[in-house]
Design a protein around this motif. Structure first.
Motif, PDB file in Angstrom:
ATOM      1  N   UNK A  75      -2.568   0.659  11.099  1.00 46.72           N
ATOM      2  CA  UNK A  75      -2.297  -0.591  10.389  1.00 46.72           C
ATOM      3  C   UNK A  75      -2.891  -1.780  11.127  1.00 46.72           C
ATOM      4  N   UNK A  76      -3.335  -2.798  10.383  1.00 51.84           N
ATOM      5  CA  UNK A  76      -3.968  -3.950  11.014  1.00 51.84           C
ATOM      6  C   UNK A  76      -2.953  -4.922  11.589  1.00 51.84           C
ATOM      7  N   UNK A 107       4.392  -9.163  11.095  1.00 49.27           N
ATOM      8  CA  UNK A 107       4.875  -8.696   9.797  1.00 49.27           C
ATOM      9  C   UNK A 107       3.723  -8.143   8.971  1.00 49.27           C
ATOM     10  N   UNK A 108       4.004  -7.103   8.201  1.00 52.12           N
ATOM     11  CA  UNK A 108       3.018  -6.520   7.296  1.00 52.12           C
ATOM     12  C   UNK A 108       2.794  -7.453   6.123  1.00 52.12           C
ATOM     13  N   UNK A 109       1.555  -7.765   5.848  1.00 50.60           N
ATOM     14  CA  UNK A 109       1.186  -8.706   4.786  1.00 50.60           C
ATOM     15  C   UNK A 109       1.110  -7.957   3.456  1.00 50.60           C
ATOM     16  N   UNK A 110       1.857  -8.438   2.465  1.00 54.75           N
ATOM     17  CA  UNK A 110       1.967  -7.740   1.183  1.00 54.75           C
ATOM     18  C   UNK A 110       1.546  -8.657   0.035  1.00 54.75           C
ATOM     19  N   UNK A 128       8.207  -7.686   6.730  1.00 54.74           N
ATOM     20  CA  UNK A 128       7.249  -7.802   5.647  1.00 54.74           C
ATOM     21  C   UNK A 128       7.060  -9.278   5.291  1.00 54.74           C
ATOM     22  N   UNK A 129       5.856  -9.618   4.839  1.00 50.85           N
ATOM     23  CA  UNK A 129       5.588 -11.000   4.434  1.00 50.85           C
ATOM     24  C   UNK A 129       4.749 -10.997   3.165  1.00 50.85           C
ATOM     25  N   UNK A 140      -6.368 -11.103   1.981  1.00 48.92           N
ATOM     26  CA  UNK A 140      -6.571  -9.943   2.863  1.00 48.92           C
ATOM     27  C   UNK A 140      -5.237  -9.291   3.268  1.00 48.92           C
ATOM     28  N   UNK A 141      -4.497  -8.781   2.313  1.00 46.87           N
ATOM     29  CA  UNK A 141      -3.198  -8.153   2.625  1.00 46.87           C
ATOM     30  C   UNK A 141      -3.367  -6.807   3.313  1.00 46.87           C
TER      31      UNK A 141
END
Length: 253
Positions: A11-12, A17-20, A43-44, A63-64
């Motif tokens: 994952x990048x 937080x993971x971009x959604x 999460x964001x 760029x999620x």
């Protein structure tokens, strides 16, 4: 929920937080999904798309890490939007797509897989299942409901392919790449393939990575599907619990 074999890249969003990106053409559903995701501090939500065309544009803009994509949307459906996003995004910034559908049909599942989705979730899933799915896909895994994995194998079993004559789509692979792909499709993990072929696990990863690049595949689930479709593996070679589509534990591509 069924966790499948992991994707090649990590994952990048490391340490953040993971971009959604949330894509759904129903205002109420989209707002509810976004509110649920925002309640998780890991999460964001970086954007919301109101249709498939908007999803393609917002994906390029924001760029999620993960796109929660409704499969049936106006202007451009989720399948085509997924394919466009993944084909145009640079490898290093290519998002994972978690397909969301209200319809439990093989057509939707197959279409999502072929487009490159890393997961498939029904809209009647519980909130905790959705959050789990987002984290799982972001971490580099593929994820599908167990019933989906079973039906996929059953669908290939009905085709009657014997697996003895792989189709021309695989001609561009070297013999070793072909063998690694075949073993992946029968459910073997990288460590098991390495032991069987008497090579290092890094060598297995290298062969599989080159094979997937040559075939234009985004994830391991697509590799399994292609192997069945091209006759490289016959459904009878898949174990009863659909091991080739259901792999637990994280191992590299």
């Amino acid at each position: 929920m069924t966790v499948l074999s992991p994707l090649p890249a990590e994952p990048r969003s490391k340490g953040g937080a993971t971009r959604v990106l949330v894509a759904d053409d129903h205002d109420l559903i989209r707002a509810g999904l976004s509110a649920l995701i925002r309640a998780d501090p890991r999460l964001r939500v970086v954007g919301e798309a109101v249709n498939g065309v908007d999803a393609v544009a917002k994906a390029a803009l924001t760029e999620p890490d993960v796109i929660l994509m409704d499969m049936r949307m106006s202007e451009l459906d989720g399948v085509d939007a997924c394919a466009r996003i993944l084909s145009s995004a640079p490898v290093r910034s290519r998002p994972r797509v978690l397909a969301l559908s209200a319809f439990d049909t093989d057509e939707h599942v197959h279409a999502a897989l072929r487009a490159g989705a890393s997961g498939f979730l029904f809209k009647d899933a519980r909130p905790e299942q959705l959050l789990y799915a987002l984290h799982t896909v972001a971490a580099g895994y593929c994820l599908f409901p167990p019933s989906v994995a079973r039906r996929l194998v059953q669908a290939y079993a009905r085709t009657g392919r014997d697996g003895d004559e792989p189709q021309p789509a695989l001609d561009r692979l070297t013999p070793r790449e072909l063998e690694v792909l075949r073993l992946v499709a029968t459910g073997s993990r990288n460590s098991e393939i390495a032991a069987l072929l008497t090579v290092s696990e890094a060598t297995v990863k290298s062969h599989l990575s080159r094979a997937m690049t040559k075939l234009g595949l985004y994830n391991r689930a697509q590799a399994v599907v292609l192997a069945y479709e091209c006759g490289l593996v016959a459904p009878r070679h898949c174990c009863q619990d659909t091991k080739s589509l259901v792999g637990f534990g994280k191992s590299a591509r």
